[in-house]
Design a protein around this motif. Structure first.
Motif, PDB file in Angstrom:
ATOM      1  N   CYS B 254     -40.663 -40.075  25.443  1.00 49.81           N
ATOM      2  CA  CYS B 254     -40.281 -38.933  24.625  1.00 49.81           C
ATOM      3  C   CYS B 254     -41.183 -38.787  23.409  1.00 49.81           C
ATOM      4  O   CYS B 254     -41.544 -39.776  22.767  1.00 49.81           O
ATOM      5  CB  CYS B 254     -38.851 -39.126  24.120  1.00 49.81           C
ATOM      6  N   PHE B 255     -41.520 -37.549  23.095  1.00 53.87           N
ATOM      7  CA  PHE B 255     -42.234 -37.237  21.849  1.00 53.87           C
ATOM      8  C   PHE B 255     -41.347 -36.357  20.980  1.00 53.87           C
ATOM      9  O   PHE B 255     -40.671 -35.450  21.478  1.00 53.87           O
ATOM     10  CB  PHE B 255     -43.508 -36.428  22.144  1.00 53.87           C
ATOM     11  N   GLY B 256     -41.410 -36.599  19.673  1.00 55.52           N
ATOM     12  CA  GLY B 256     -40.713 -35.730  18.733  1.00 55.52           C
ATOM     13  C   GLY B 256     -41.404 -35.800  17.399  1.00 55.52           C
ATOM     14  O   GLY B 256     -42.256 -36.678  17.166  1.00 55.52           O
ATOM     15  N   SER B 257     -41.041 -34.892  16.505  1.00 58.91           N
ATOM     16  CA  SER B 257     -41.628 -34.969  15.174  1.00 58.91           C
ATOM     17  C   SER B 257     -40.765 -35.826  14.251  1.00 58.91           C
ATOM     18  O   SER B 257     -41.070 -36.014  13.091  1.00 58.91           O
ATOM     19  CB  SER B 257     -41.826 -33.560  14.594  1.00 58.91           C
ATOM     20  N   SER B 258     -39.648 -36.321  14.784  1.00 59.61           N
ATOM     21  CA  SER B 258     -38.840 -37.287  14.032  1.00 59.61           C
ATOM     22  C   SER B 258     -38.275 -38.306  15.012  1.00 59.61           C
ATOM     23  O   SER B 258     -38.192 -38.035  16.217  1.00 59.61           O
ATOM     24  CB  SER B 258     -37.693 -36.566  13.317  1.00 59.61           C
ATOM     25  N   ASP B 261     -35.210 -36.938  16.806  1.00 58.52           N
ATOM     26  CA  ASP B 261     -35.475 -36.058  17.939  1.00 58.52           C
ATOM     27  C   ASP B 261     -35.853 -36.850  19.191  1.00 58.52           C
ATOM     28  O   ASP B 261     -35.393 -36.546  20.299  1.00 58.52           O
ATOM     29  CB  ASP B 261     -36.592 -35.061  17.604  1.00 58.52           C
ATOM     30  N   ALA B 262     -36.703 -37.854  18.991  1.00 62.22           N
ATOM     31  CA  ALA B 262     -37.089 -38.677  20.146  1.00 62.22           C
ATOM     32  C   ALA B 262     -35.858 -39.357  20.734  1.00 62.22           C
ATOM     33  O   ALA B 262     -35.705 -39.447  21.960  1.00 62.22           O
ATOM     34  CB  ALA B 262     -38.141 -39.707  19.738  1.00 62.22           C
ATOM     35  N   GLY B 263     -34.967 -39.805  19.846  1.00 61.43           N
ATOM     36  CA  GLY B 263     -33.752 -40.484  20.298  1.00 61.43           C
ATOM     37  C   GLY B 263     -32.800 -39.547  21.025  1.00 61.43           C
ATOM     38  O   GLY B 263     -32.236 -39.892  22.067  1.00 61.43           O
ATOM     39  N   ILE B 264     -32.628 -38.356  20.471  1.00 58.93           N
ATOM     40  CA  ILE B 264     -31.720 -37.386  21.111  1.00 58.93           C
ATOM     41  C   ILE B 264     -32.278 -36.991  22.477  1.00 58.93           C
ATOM     42  O   ILE B 264     -31.543 -36.854  23.461  1.00 58.93           O
ATOM     43  CB  ILE B 264     -31.534 -36.137  20.215  1.00 58.93           C
ATOM     44  N   LEU B 265     -33.599 -36.846  22.539  1.00 55.98           N
ATOM     45  CA  LEU B 265     -34.231 -36.493  23.813  1.00 55.98           C
ATOM     46  C   LEU B 265     -34.001 -37.599  24.844  1.00 55.98           C
ATOM     47  O   LEU B 265     -33.625 -37.332  25.990  1.00 55.98           O
ATOM     48  CB  LEU B 265     -35.734 -36.258  23.591  1.00 55.98           C
ATOM     49  N   LEU B 266     -34.197 -38.852  24.404  1.00 52.49           N
ATOM     50  CA  LEU B 266     -33.967 -39.967  25.327  1.00 52.49           C
ATOM     51  C   LEU B 266     -32.510 -39.972  25.798  1.00 52.49           C
ATOM     52  O   LEU B 266     -32.232 -40.144  26.982  1.00 52.49           O
ATOM     53  CB  LEU B 266     -34.315 -41.311  24.659  1.00 52.49           C
ATOM     54  N   GLN B 267     -31.616 -39.761  24.844  1.00 51.01           N
ATOM     55  CA  GLN B 267     -30.186 -39.758  25.178  1.00 51.01           C
ATOM     56  C   GLN B 267     -29.889 -38.801  26.334  1.00 51.01           C
ATOM     57  O   GLN B 267     -29.103 -39.106  27.220  1.00 51.01           O
ATOM     58  CB  GLN B 267     -29.386 -39.317  23.946  1.00 51.01           C
ATOM     59  N   ARG B 282     -27.190 -50.038  33.739  1.00 52.10           N
ATOM     60  CA  ARG B 282     -26.592 -50.390  32.447  1.00 52.10           C
ATOM     61  C   ARG B 282     -26.009 -49.178  31.748  1.00 52.10           C
ATOM     62  O   ARG B 282     -26.549 -48.089  31.830  1.00 52.10           O
ATOM     63  CB  ARG B 282     -27.696 -50.919  31.524  1.00 52.10           C
ATOM     64  N   GLU B 283     -24.975 -49.437  31.022  1.00 47.88           N
ATOM     65  CA  GLU B 283     -24.380 -48.353  30.247  1.00 47.88           C
ATOM     66  C   GLU B 283     -25.318 -47.928  29.136  1.00 47.88           C
ATOM     67  O   GLU B 283     -26.087 -48.724  28.606  1.00 47.88           O
ATOM     68  CB  GLU B 283     -23.066 -48.838  29.641  1.00 47.88           C
ATOM     69  N   VAL B 284     -25.261 -46.669  28.781  1.00 45.93           N
ATOM     70  CA  VAL B 284     -26.114 -46.147  27.720  1.00 45.93           C
ATOM     71  C   VAL B 284     -25.271 -45.938  26.468  1.00 45.93           C
ATOM     72  O   VAL B 284     -24.234 -45.275  26.514  1.00 45.93           O
ATOM     73  CB  VAL B 284     -26.742 -44.806  28.171  1.00 45.93           C
ATOM     74  N   ASN B 285     -25.732 -46.516  25.382  1.00 48.63           N
ATOM     75  CA  ASN B 285     -25.012 -46.327  24.116  1.00 48.63           C
ATOM     76  C   ASN B 285     -25.367 -44.980  23.510  1.00 48.63           C
ATOM     77  O   ASN B 285     -26.322 -44.331  23.925  1.00 48.63           O
ATOM     78  CB  ASN B 285     -25.366 -47.438  23.132  1.00 48.63           C
ATOM     79  N   ASP B 286     -24.599 -44.603  22.517  1.00 52.21           N
ATOM     80  CA  ASP B 286     -24.886 -43.357  21.811  1.00 52.21           C
ATOM     81  C   ASP B 286     -25.952 -43.627  20.750  1.00 52.21           C
ATOM     82  O   ASP B 286     -25.671 -44.178  19.697  1.00 52.21           O
ATOM     83  CB  ASP B 286     -23.595 -42.824  21.180  1.00 52.21           C
ATOM     84  N   PHE B 287     -27.192 -43.265  21.087  1.00 51.66           N
ATOM     85  CA  PHE B 287     -28.285 -43.525  20.137  1.00 51.66           C
ATOM     86  C   PHE B 287     -28.148 -42.679  18.872  1.00 51.66           C
ATOM     87  O   PHE B 287     -28.562 -43.071  17.799  1.00 51.66           O
ATOM     88  CB  PHE B 287     -29.649 -43.192  20.759  1.00 51.66           C
ATOM     89  N   THR B 288     -27.577 -41.487  19.045  1.00 53.28           N
ATOM     90  CA  THR B 288     -27.601 -40.537  17.925  1.00 53.28           C
ATOM     91  C   THR B 288     -26.744 -41.006  16.757  1.00 53.28           C
ATOM     92  O   THR B 288     -26.952 -40.583  15.627  1.00 53.28           O
ATOM     93  CB  THR B 288     -27.124 -39.141  18.396  1.00 53.28           C
ATOM     94  N   PHE B 509     -33.724 -52.775  26.931  1.00 50.34           N
ATOM     95  CA  PHE B 509     -32.556 -51.896  26.816  1.00 50.34           C
ATOM     96  C   PHE B 509     -31.989 -51.815  25.398  1.00 50.34           C
ATOM     97  O   PHE B 509     -30.894 -51.324  25.195  1.00 50.34           O
ATOM     98  CB  PHE B 509     -31.458 -52.294  27.816  1.00 50.34           C
ATOM     99  N   ASP B 510     -32.765 -52.302  24.423  1.00 54.15           N
ATOM    100  CA  ASP B 510     -32.290 -52.186  23.043  1.00 54.15           C
ATOM    101  C   ASP B 510     -33.043 -51.072  22.314  1.00 54.15           C
ATOM    102  O   ASP B 510     -33.535 -51.262  21.201  1.00 54.15           O
ATOM    103  CB  ASP B 510     -32.414 -53.537  22.315  1.00 54.15           C
ATOM    104  N   GLU B 511     -33.143 -49.916  22.914  1.00 52.26           N
ATOM    105  CA  GLU B 511     -33.735 -48.749  22.260  1.00 52.26           C
ATOM    106  C   GLU B 511     -32.966 -48.415  20.981  1.00 52.26           C
ATOM    107  O   GLU B 511     -33.542 -47.933  19.997  1.00 52.26           O
ATOM    108  CB  GLU B 511     -33.697 -47.518  23.177  1.00 52.26           C
TER     109      GLU B 511
END
Lengths: 507, 542
Positions: B254-258, B261-267, B282-288, B509-511
């Motif tokens: 993912c690319f973002g200017s913040s 944004d990169a995290g929300i995109l990955l989510q 694996r379960e995905v946590n809420d990065f946001t 998996f620790d994004e």
């Protein structure tokens, strides 16, 4: 179109048999077989396409089995289940930890440019298969080694146009799961090789993992044949034979190849036996060179990175082992123990459907001998004449049991039983219903029979006179008349007893 | 030529009519178009959250946002050339979102967000060429899982971005179609292979973008273009629909200017996919939930975080100014409360050759399907082997051929043990040494690349020099770990300057942790603005 030929006339058959017999006096043949079995899974090995033989070309395809960019394989777990089943059935050692590899080569029927297969760690290794040779080939028990069983995917098909200008690619078959079974080089004759393949077919059919149909290519055998002078330790040069579409073709092709190689040896031309792939030509009953010296193909195998390793647990394997059906060899041994002759055993056990039919019959009426006689006699003859399989005849094994029971109990005569058998096979229905409908119940009441006997004797005074004059042969005539009068329903024993009494009575 | 590039060409013509700039001339800024709305403050903020808030509160419409980005794209594309194909339905899709909002329907977390997608990721309604002539005009019959998820989240796919052919390269010069420029200096490369996606975010032609990272193809261009680049853990994002380069290393990033944004995109794109057997369950946590506003930070928000600086990455062969920037970032982390120590990964230098053996080997196999039989360019031939040979000779560029040859060699009988097998052994060693280092540290730090962006053409004829530039990133792919690159400083480039990013590597998996640390880092990095001068004036206009 093709002219109808008689490819294996008695003459060539005999000539080949003689040549092989002669060759095998001085030489020993070493035969190994690679078999590809298409698995009867609902969907392909790595995608959710359903496949069935004969479908419209390229109608069973998706991005995965067409090898489109970005598509990925996902293993159908049934493939592992079937591989484990066959591995266990062939007495193999299972690899609890195996993997898939890519076998790489270019061909238009191979969409990805590689075949997903298993290379250095096949799912099953080191097993064996037991079989009984048919009596016409001398009988006897054989055990042949299984080197390995591995999982892989089938390729598509090329359809060559009549003009030869271009070829078309049909990818329906691409990605259909296969098990490749490699035998040890344990076979010594064409018959042994054909029987090995036939037993393998029985095993996959008993397991239900494949329909094992050779004509449709669900079971394909490539055979390696070499010969060596008896007593020599090192193997001769092996030749691979392809295009074997029937067990009999396998047997004949191998015998031809043994004779061909022996002739070259005897002519001092042993160096003309080269490592090559030969095609069996059904028309000329010969093997011909397809391609030479392909031994150095480098498939650049490496582990398939798109698929995780295949890890089996003891629990999983035990679950499958516990649910395995009775296998052909076990069944044959059990039938033998039931007192059946080897000929009966082989007939009944060779086809799992016939075996099931037989067993369902004796579950209804526990008379092994009668059930065997009916199945191997009139029913087999009917199937052969009508070209039907046992599942296609309308007589259920339960009704066959009922029929046998009705005869045994004297409800109907054997003769009537035979008559209604054909009707039941053709039209179906129940034995009880047919007996009632046609009023076929045997007459066992002596009083009733006596009435008929009296009537017949009264109506034939001339014959009675002749009988009493010493022409006792006429008893048959009277018996026939009584049977006719009773519409075949009179019990023959009682009939004869009463008839004799009446005929011999002084009047 | 590709129908897909007609749109950029068209834009170029439009632009030539109205603009005096010459090709490759550095435009100071684009200030002619006043209606272009602008967006920025000095600290990076989440554009996605801003758009979501604006359109849901009806402060602005999705169409207004879409027009703003499209206008900027139209102005900048003739210079940057990040797109191979621009969607013609962007405004229609934006209108549809606005209608849904009017009807109070759910529009998804990415509603109205313009996302650019690297052209090696399949899209059903746009060409997907992977930057290769062999896939010229190829349109896949399906969307990649990541693209499908983006669409489900309400995103608008703005177009397909340029790349090194099949992802093989570090400059985006390896595209069969065009050379993308670095928005910070149009004479420089944007990095690669996801150069188009990085440049598109850098030039604010889109909000966020997808790239793919096999050996650093998201992280290095992120560093070169001054944007945030996130390479997820291998298996975190489905690869279904990503045109395979090296299957055991490839991951969509993912690319973002913040960072947010990169995290929300990955989510929105991650999670298990039944179409990819290597995607993780694996379960995905809420990065946001990580993205706390700066006002709520404690004085030392990263207190106790153990940071290991990989000592091998700051030595010889690394640009001194890059080292200084990283040192600056380290000081900043210390100020935030981190405990920073040096950590040695002795296997680090082995990663590069191992990577090139493995990636080439897998690519030689993955690219076998491009045979001209079922799709793609096919030469006319009456014989099978020349049909194959000709179609492939014609369709593949020099770098792709080089890697196919290397990989074929490495997998050949007699060489397999010495190359492929040995490289796999090295991979195991690299994985173990990372594991050990990450048992002792929460995150590991290194530069994202040994230098800032270099001149277009500088390394084009020196593949080994280009390969050497991947030293900072390839080990992470071999180990399958997640890594976040974020801008941290500048190096001088004549009178101007070029951005430099640093790389944070986390445990598998620790994004979540990387995003948390990255977010705090960028929100507290004063005095740096990572908006290229090309568009700065325009952005600051309002």
């Amino acid at each position: 179109m093709k002219t109808k030929q008689q490819p294996h006339s008695n003459f060539t058959e005999t000539a080949r048999a003689k040549a092989v017999e002669k060759a095998l006096k001085d030489f020993e043949a070493i035969i190994g077989i690679e078999t590809h079995v298409q698995l009867a899974t609902m969907t392909k090995a790595f995608c959710s396409c359903a496949y069935s033989y004969g479908d419209q070309p390229n109608s069973c395809v998706c991005p995965v089995c067409m090898g489109l960019p970005g598509a990925l394989p996902v293993l159908n777990s049934k493939v592992i289940e079937y591989a484990v089943m066959l591995g266990l059935a062939l007495n193999c050692k299972l690899s609890m930890n195996s993997k898939f590899d890519r076998k790489q080569y270019f061909y238009p029927d191979l969409p990805k440019g590689y075949q997903i297969s298993q290379f250095d760690i096949p799912i099953a290794t080191n097993g064996f298969i037991d079989l009984d040779l048919p009596l016409e080939f001398g009988g006897g028990h054989r055990r042949f080694g299984i080197t390995r069983v591995h999982m892989e995917e089938d390729a598509g098909k090329l359809l060559h146009t009549g003009t030869g200008n271009y070829s078309q690619v049909d990818l329906n078959r691409a990605g259909v799961p296969l098990l490749e079974i490699v035998s040890e080089p344990d076979m010594r004759t064409g018959v042994e090789a054909a029987e090995y393949a036939a037993e393998l077919q029985r095993v996959v059919r008993y397991l239900g993992v494949s329909n094992g149909n050779m004509q449709e290519g669900s079971l394909r055998c490539d055979v390696n044949v070499s010969i060596r002078p008896i007593g020599q330790l090192e193997f001769g040069t092996k030749v691979e034979i392809k295009n074997l579409n029937a067990f009999s073709a396998m047997s004949r092709a191998i015998d031809f190849e043994i004779a061909r190689q022996a002739a070259l040896y005897n002519e001092g031309k042993a160096d003309e036996i080269v490592q090559e792939t030969r095609l069996w030509e059904e028309g000329s009953q010969k093997t011909v060179t397809m391609r030479k010296k392909e031994g150095l193909a480098d498939y650049r195998y490496f582990p398939e990175p798109d698929l995780p390793e295949v890890i089996l647990t003891e629990e999983y394997v035990n679950g499958i082992r516990d649910s395995l059906p009775e296998l052909p060899d076990m069944k044959r041994r059990r039938y033998e123990d039931m007192g059946l002759s080897m000929q009966d055993v082989l007939f009944l056990a060779n086809d799992v459907n016939i075996a099931d039919y037989f067993e369902a019959t004796i579950a209804t009426v526990p008379d092994i001998k009668l059930a065997t006689n009916w199945i191997m006699g009139d029913i087999a003859a009917y199937m052969k004449n009508e070209k039907l399989s046992i599942n296609e005849i309308k007589l259920s094994p339960q009704e066959l049991g009922e029929l046998i029971a009705s005869i045994k109990s004297g409800t109907i005569s054997g003769k009537i039983g035979k008559e209604i058998l054909f009707e039941l096979m053709e039209k179906g229905g129940t034995v009880k219903g047919l007996i009632k409908e046609k009023d076929l119940v045997q007459i066992v009441d002596p009083v009733e029979i006596e009435k008929i006997v009296d009537k017949v004797i009264t109506n034939n005074p001339k014959q009675l006179e002749q009988y009493r004059g010493g022409k006792t042969k006429l008893q048959g005539f009277f018996a026939g008349q009584v049977m006719k009068e009773s519409k075949g329903k009179a019990n023959p024993g009682i009939l004869n007893k009463i008839l004799l009494e009446k005929l011999n009575a002084k009047s | 030529m590709l129908s897909s590039v007609q749109n950029p060409r068209f834009l170029l013509i439009q632009c030539r009519r109205s603009k005096p700039f010459h090709h490759h001339q550095y435009p100071k800024s684009i200030h002619a178009i006043s209606q272009v709305q602008s967006v920025s403050t000095s600290l990076p903020t989440s554009e996605i959250q801003k758009i979501q808030k604006s359109i849901l509160s009806r402060e602005k419409t999705a169409r207004q946002f879409a027009e703003q980005f499209l206008n900027r794209l139209r102005l900048t594309e003739p210079y940057v050339k990040s797109f191979l194909h621009v969607s013609k339905t962007v405004l229609n899709e934006a209108d549809e979102i606005d209608r849904k909002i009017d009807r109070n329907e759910d529009v998804g977390p990415l509603a109205g967000v313009l996302v650019a997608v690297k052209d090696n990721i399949c899209t059903a309604d746009m060409p997907s060429t992977a930057g290769s002539k062999i896939l010229e005009n190829y349109r896949p019959p399906f969307d990649a899982t990541a693209v499908r998820k983006l669409k489900e989240g309400g995103a608008i796919i703005v177009g397909k971005t340029n790349l090194d052919e099949f992802g093989m390269g570090s400059t985006t010069e390896g595209s069969a179609y065009q050379v993308t420029a670095n928005p910070w200096n149009l004479e420089c490369v944007p990095g690669g292979s996801s150069g188009g996606s990085a440049a598109a975010v850098s030039a604010r032609q889109c909000v966020v973008s997808l790239g793919s990272d096999t050996g650093g193809s998201v992280r290095q261009p992120a560093s070169f273009c001054g944007v945030v680049g996130l390479k997820p853990t291998y298996g975190r994002v489905s690869r279904y629909g990503l045109v395979a380069y090296a299957s055991s290393l490839d991951v969509i990033g993912c690319f973002g200017s913040s960072v947010a944004d990169a995290g929300i995109l990955l989510q929105s794109i991650c999670g298990h996919d039944k179409l990819d057997a290597t995607s993780s369950k694996r379960e995905v946590n809420d990065f946001t939930s990580q993205f706390v506003a700066k006002d709520y930070f404690e004085s030392q928000p990263l207190k106790g975080l153990r940071v290991g600086v990989i000592s091998e990455t700051l030595g010889d062969g690394v640009d001194q100014e890059v080292v200084s920037s990283i040192r600056g970032a380290i000081s900043h982390l210390e100020e935030l409360g981190c405990t920073v120590t040096e950590v040695s990964l002795p296997s680090f230098s082995l990663g590069l050759p191992a990577y090139y053996v493995l990636a080439s080997s897998e690519s030689s196999s993955n690219l076998s399907r491009y045979d001209g039989i079922r799709y793609g360019n096919q030469i006319v031939s009456d014989e099978l082997s020349s049909l194959y040979g000709g179609s492939r000779a014609n369709g593949f560029g020099p770098e792709v051929k080089r890697r196919i040859l290397m990989g074929t060699y490495a997998l050949s009988a007699g060489y397999y043990d010495a190359y492929y097998k040995r490289a796999q052994q090295v991979r195991t060693v690299v994985q173990k040494s990372f594991k050990a280092a990450l048992d002792e540290h929460d995150i590991l730090i290194s530069p994202a690349a040994p230098s800032a962006a270099y001149k277009i053409g500088e390394k084009k004829n020196d593949p080994l020099a280009m390969y050497a530039g991947d030293i900072m990133t390839v080990n992470v792919n071999l180990a399958g770990l997640p890594a976040l690159v974020l801008p941290c400083g500048f190096v001088k480039n004549g009178t101007a300057s070029l951005p430099v990013g640093f790389q944070m590597i986390g445990a598998a998996f620790d994004e979540e942790k990387l995003l948390r640390v990255g977010h705090i880092f960028e929100q507290t990095l004063e005095g740096c603005s990572f908006i290229p001068p090309l568009i700065a004036d325009e952005l600051f206009k309002c």
